[in-house]
Write an enzyme that holds these catalytic residues in place. Structure first.
Site, mmCIF file in Angstrom:
data_model
loop_
_atom_site.group_PDB
_atom_site.id
_atom_site.type_symbol
_atom_site.label_atom_id
_atom_site.label_comp_id
_atom_site.label_asym_id
_atom_site.label_seq_id
_atom_site.Cartn_x
_atom_site.Cartn_y
_atom_site.Cartn_z
ATOM 1 N N ALA A 8 -13.072 -5.231 11.006
ATOM 2 C CA ALA A 8 -11.842 -5.788 10.436
ATOM 3 C C ALA A 8 -10.616 -5.207 11.119
ATOM 4 O O ALA A 8 -9.631 -5.916 11.376
ATOM 5 C CB ALA A 8 -11.801 -5.531 8.932
ATOM 6 N N LYS A 9 -10.642 -3.915 11.421
ATOM 7 C CA LYS A 9 -9.502 -3.295 12.097
ATOM 8 C C LYS A 9 -9.362 -3.813 13.533
ATOM 9 O O LYS A 9 -8.247 -3.950 14.044
ATOM 10 C CB LYS A 9 -9.646 -1.773 12.089
ATOM 11 C CG LYS A 9 -9.401 -1.135 10.721
ATOM 12 C CD LYS A 9 -7.982 -1.393 10.218
ATOM 13 C CE LYS A 9 -7.676 -0.588 8.960
ATOM 14 N NZ LYS A 9 -6.310 -0.860 8.441
ATOM 15 N N SER A 45 -6.659 1.158 13.253
ATOM 16 C CA SER A 45 -7.461 2.370 13.121
ATOM 17 C C SER A 45 -8.109 2.674 14.461
ATOM 18 O O SER A 45 -8.342 1.765 15.266
ATOM 19 C CB SER A 45 -8.546 2.183 12.058
ATOM 20 O OG SER A 45 -9.505 3.225 12.106
ATOM 21 N N GLY A 71 0.829 -1.206 0.000
ATOM 22 C CA GLY A 71 0.000 0.000 0.000
ATOM 23 C C GLY A 71 0.860 1.250 0.000
ATOM 24 O O GLY A 71 0.370 2.348 0.282
ATOM 25 N N ASP A 114 -1.551 -8.060 -5.287
ATOM 26 C CA ASP A 114 -2.761 -7.909 -4.485
ATOM 27 C C ASP A 114 -2.515 -8.582 -3.141
ATOM 28 O O ASP A 114 -2.298 -9.799 -3.066
ATOM 29 C CB ASP A 114 -3.934 -8.566 -5.211
ATOM 30 C CG ASP A 114 -5.268 -8.357 -4.515
ATOM 31 O OD1 ASP A 114 -5.270 -8.061 -3.301
ATOM 32 O OD2 ASP A 114 -6.309 -8.501 -5.180
ATOM 33 N N TYR A 147 -15.474 -2.170 8.222
ATOM 34 C CA TYR A 147 -14.113 -1.643 8.343
ATOM 35 C C TYR A 147 -13.655 -1.666 9.794
ATOM 36 O O TYR A 147 -12.556 -2.134 10.115
ATOM 37 C CB TYR A 147 -14.078 -0.216 7.793
ATOM 38 C CG TYR A 147 -12.737 0.475 7.924
ATOM 39 C CD1 TYR A 147 -11.719 0.222 7.020
ATOM 40 C CD2 TYR A 147 -12.508 1.392 8.947
ATOM 41 C CE1 TYR A 147 -10.486 0.856 7.136
ATOM 42 C CE2 TYR A 147 -11.285 2.027 9.073
ATOM 43 C CZ TYR A 147 -10.279 1.767 8.157
ATOM 44 O OH TYR A 147 -9.063 2.394 8.279
#
Length: 278
Positions: free
Chosen positions: A167-168, A151, A21, A71, A164
């Site tokens: 998942a974090k 996050s 990323g 990916d 999101y």
């Protein structure tokens, strides 16, 4: 004395950092910081054009850099990236930064199964799979540092961002699990938990009234800038943090220091503040 101390504590000469990323805003800040500290940097992303542009930027700053397209949610791609790193950079991987992720802004009751799966895969699997591939490599070498992107959404509810945030939260747990599992092999695993930094995946979500409320509930009264996250990443990758593993370091401008009430956003800058990687 000071430059020598800083070099020994934060210098990364001779190290290779893989930044997944690294073609994005926050991953790019990580790549610049690690490269400025002396590491060679390999950028990994799905978009070859943006990866190539990032490498050009880093080389202009006299940082040894290259890229491999891949990916992070595909094991075969990450195995290929590891081979690419060894071939292109001519050395083993010392540092892994997992900065990939994705989100969708939508009420939970309106989410489809496909949307849920897509966000969880792009946010959790994109950390799990690289950690497996590069974790094995680092275990064999007997050393390494992994820095995952968590996050503030992992610990504080964010409206219309349920998959999101979930998942974090799993990334936090994965980070601590791996810290325990890999510690006997000389591999440290930590994470950073950014607050609100405008980037491609969340820029639209931070506009309007929602954005005003976020800034008003952030102690420094503003969003973060990508390079302001660089120092935390550098610390976790550098010799300075040799006794740090399983940690989640928050970089959020005081977003969790919320007092009762709301104030209008302000620029949050005082004399002597502001970290920039030139």
């Amino acid at each position: 004395m000071l430059p020598d101390y800083l070099s020994k504590t934060f210098g990364l000469n001779g190290r290779l950092a893989v930044v997944i990323g690294g073609n994005g805003a926050l991953g790019g800040a990580a790549a610049r910081a690690l490269g400025r500290a002396g590491a060679a940097v390999l950028i990994v992303g799905r978009n070859e054009e943006t990866c190539r542009a990032r490498v050009k930027e880093l080389r202009k700053a006299r940082i040894a850099a290259d890229f491999c397209a891949g990916d992070a949610t595909k094991g075969g791609d990450m195995e290929a990236v590891l081979r690419c790193a060894l071939k292109k950079m001519g050395k083993g991987v010392d540092i892994l930064v997992n900065a990939a992720g994705s989100m969708v802004r939508k009420p939970f009751l309106d989410l489809t199964s496909d949307e849920w799966s897509r966000v969880v895969s792009a946010t959790l699997d994109a950390v799990r799979i690289p950690c497996q591939v590069f974790g094995r490599h680092m275990k064999e070498r007997g050393s390494g540092a992994i820095v995952n992107f968590s996050s503030m959404g992992a610990r504080m509810p964010l409206a219309e961002s349920v998959p999101y945030s979930c998942a974090k939260a799993a990334v936090d747990n994965l980070t601590r699990q791996l810290a325990w599992e890999l510690a006997p092999h000389g591999v440290r695993v930590n994470a950073i938990a950014p607050g609100f930094f405008p980037a491609a995946q969340n820029r639209e979500a931070l506009k309007g009234e929602r954005g005003r409320q976020i800034r008003g509930n952030t102690a420094l009264g503003r969003y973060g800038e990508p390079d302001e996250i660089a120092s935390a990443i550098l610390f976790l990758a550098a010799p300075a943090s040799t006794f740090v593993t399983g940690a989640i370091i928050e970089v959020h401008g005081g977003f969790n220091a919320v007092c009762l009430g709301f104030r209008e956003p302000f620029n949050g800058r005082v004399q002597g503040s502001g970290f920039r990687v030139q």
